[in-house]
Design a protein around this motif. Structure first.
Motif, short mmCIF file in Angstrom:
data_model
loop_
_atom_site.label_atom_id
_atom_site.label_comp_id
_atom_site.label_asym_id
_atom_site.label_seq_id
_atom_site.Cartn_x
_atom_site.Cartn_y
_atom_site.Cartn_z
N ASP A 24 0.84 -1.21 0.00
CA ASP A 24 0.00 0.00 0.00
C ASP A 24 0.87 1.26 0.00
O ASP A 24 0.74 2.13 -0.86
N SER A 25 1.76 1.35 0.97
CA SER A 25 2.61 2.54 1.08
C SER A 25 3.66 2.60 -0.02
O SER A 25 4.03 3.69 -0.47
N ILE A 26 4.15 1.45 -0.43
CA ILE A 26 5.13 1.45 -1.53
C ILE A 26 4.48 1.99 -2.80
O ILE A 26 5.05 2.85 -3.49
N ALA A 27 3.27 1.54 -3.10
CA ALA A 27 2.55 2.04 -4.28
C ALA A 27 2.27 3.53 -4.14
O ALA A 27 2.39 4.29 -5.12
N LYS A 38 -3.75 9.99 -10.14
CA LYS A 38 -4.68 9.21 -9.31
C LYS A 38 -3.97 7.94 -8.87
O LYS A 38 -3.12 7.41 -9.58
N LEU A 39 -4.33 7.44 -7.69
CA LEU A 39 -3.79 6.18 -7.19
C LEU A 39 -4.95 5.24 -6.94
O LEU A 39 -5.86 5.55 -6.16
N VAL A 40 -4.94 4.10 -7.62
CA VAL A 40 -6.00 3.11 -7.50
C VAL A 40 -5.46 1.91 -6.75
O VAL A 40 -4.47 1.31 -7.17
N PHE A 41 -6.10 1.58 -5.64
CA PHE A 41 -5.74 0.40 -4.86
C PHE A 41 -6.68 -0.73 -5.23
O PHE A 41 -7.90 -0.58 -5.12
N LEU A 42 -6.16 -1.84 -5.67
CA LEU A 42 -6.96 -3.04 -5.92
C LEU A 42 -6.93 -3.88 -4.66
O LEU A 42 -5.87 -4.34 -4.23
N LYS A 43 -8.08 -4.08 -4.06
CA LYS A 43 -8.19 -4.80 -2.80
C LYS A 43 -9.11 -6.00 -2.98
O LYS A 43 -9.89 -6.08 -3.92
N HIS A 57 -8.64 5.78 9.71
CA HIS A 57 -9.64 4.77 10.06
C HIS A 57 -9.41 3.48 9.28
O HIS A 57 -9.56 2.39 9.81
N TYR A 58 -9.07 3.61 8.02
CA TYR A 58 -8.78 2.41 7.21
C TYR A 58 -7.59 1.64 7.78
O TYR A 58 -7.60 0.41 7.81
N ALA A 59 -6.57 2.35 8.23
CA ALA A 59 -5.40 1.69 8.82
C ALA A 59 -5.78 1.02 10.15
O ALA A 59 -5.32 -0.08 10.44
N ALA A 60 -6.62 1.68 10.93
CA ALA A 60 -7.03 1.12 12.23
C ALA A 60 -7.80 -0.18 12.06
O ALA A 60 -7.74 -1.06 12.92
N THR A 61 -8.51 -0.33 10.93
CA THR A 61 -9.26 -1.55 10.69
C THR A 61 -8.44 -2.60 9.93
O THR A 61 -8.91 -3.70 9.69
N GLY A 62 -7.21 -2.22 9.53
CA GLY A 62 -6.36 -3.15 8.80
C GLY A 62 -6.61 -3.20 7.31
O GLY A 62 -6.04 -4.02 6.60
N TYR A 63 -7.43 -2.30 6.81
CA TYR A 63 -7.73 -2.27 5.37
C TYR A 63 -6.53 -1.78 4.56
O TYR A 63 -6.30 -2.23 3.45
N VAL A 64 -5.78 -0.83 5.11
CA VAL A 64 -4.52 -0.38 4.52
C VAL A 64 -3.44 -0.50 5.58
O VAL A 64 -3.72 -0.65 6.77
N ASP A 65 -2.21 -0.39 5.16
CA ASP A 65 -1.12 -0.56 6.13
C ASP A 65 -1.03 0.64 7.08
O ASP A 65 -1.53 1.73 6.78
N PRO A 66 -0.40 0.44 8.24
CA PRO A 66 -0.33 1.50 9.25
C PRO A 66 0.45 2.74 8.84
O PRO A 66 0.27 3.81 9.41
N PHE A 67 1.33 2.61 7.85
CA PHE A 67 2.14 3.76 7.45
C PHE A 67 1.41 4.70 6.49
O PHE A 67 1.70 5.89 6.44
N LEU A 68 0.49 4.19 5.72
CA LEU A 68 -0.16 4.97 4.66
C LEU A 68 -0.74 6.31 5.14
O LEU A 68 -0.59 7.32 4.44
N PRO A 69 -1.38 6.39 6.30
CA PRO A 69 -1.90 7.69 6.74
C PRO A 69 -0.83 8.78 6.84
O PRO A 69 -1.12 9.96 6.68
N ARG A 70 0.41 8.40 7.09
CA ARG A 70 1.50 9.40 7.17
C ARG A 70 1.75 10.06 5.81
O ARG A 70 2.32 11.14 5.75
N LEU A 71 1.37 9.40 4.74
CA LEU A 71 1.57 9.92 3.40
C LEU A 71 0.37 10.69 2.87
O LEU A 71 0.41 11.26 1.79
N PRO A 76 -2.00 11.74 -4.42
CA PRO A 76 -3.01 12.17 -5.38
C PRO A 76 -4.36 11.61 -4.94
O PRO A 76 -4.43 10.85 -3.97
N PRO A 77 -5.43 11.93 -5.64
CA PRO A 77 -6.74 11.35 -5.30
C PRO A 77 -6.66 9.81 -5.30
O PRO A 77 -5.97 9.22 -6.12
N LEU A 78 -7.36 9.21 -4.35
CA LEU A 78 -7.34 7.75 -4.17
C LEU A 78 -8.66 7.13 -4.61
O LEU A 78 -9.72 7.73 -4.48
N GLU A 79 -8.53 5.89 -5.07
CA GLU A 79 -9.72 5.09 -5.37
C GLU A 79 -9.43 3.68 -4.87
O GLU A 79 -8.32 3.16 -5.07
N PHE A 80 -10.42 3.07 -4.22
CA PHE A 80 -10.29 1.70 -3.76
C PHE A 80 -11.25 0.83 -4.56
O PHE A 80 -12.44 1.11 -4.62
#
Length: 86
Positions: A24-27, A38-43, A57-71, A76-80
């Motif tokens: 997640d954070s690497i991408a 735009k950044l599209v995450f395929l989950k 909130h997404y990191a707290a639920t484990g949907y994205v990695d814990p580091f991503l909120p720091r970025l 750019p705009p995100l899409e999941f």
């Protein structure tokens, strides 16, 4: 090559060298480095229904990695996209 030689030289938040950083954070960092529009995450599932739908909130639920909120402020705009959805 990107993680060892390019990413450390890029402006902005540097990736941590620990398990808080996943694809997640690497991408995200790659998208920032490439000035992506735009950044599209395929989950494998839809985003969790949490108030505000923030990356924190997404990191707290484990949907994205814990580091991503720091970025978040650099992204750019995100899409999941749930690739299992019909």
């Amino acid at each position: 090559h990107f993680l060892r030689h390019v990413e450390p030289l890029q402006p902005g938040s540097k990736l941590a060298a620990n398990w808080d950083v996943t694809s997640d954070s690497i991408a995200a960092r790659l998208a920032v480095s490439l000035h992506a529009e735009k950044l599209v995450f395929l989950k494998s599932s839809s985003p969790p229904p949490v108030a505000g739908q923030s990356l924190t909130h997404y990191a707290a639920t484990g949907y994205v990695d814990p580091f991503l909120p720091r970025l978040a402020s650099e992204l750019p705009p995100l899409e999941f996209v749930d690739f299992r959805a019909p």
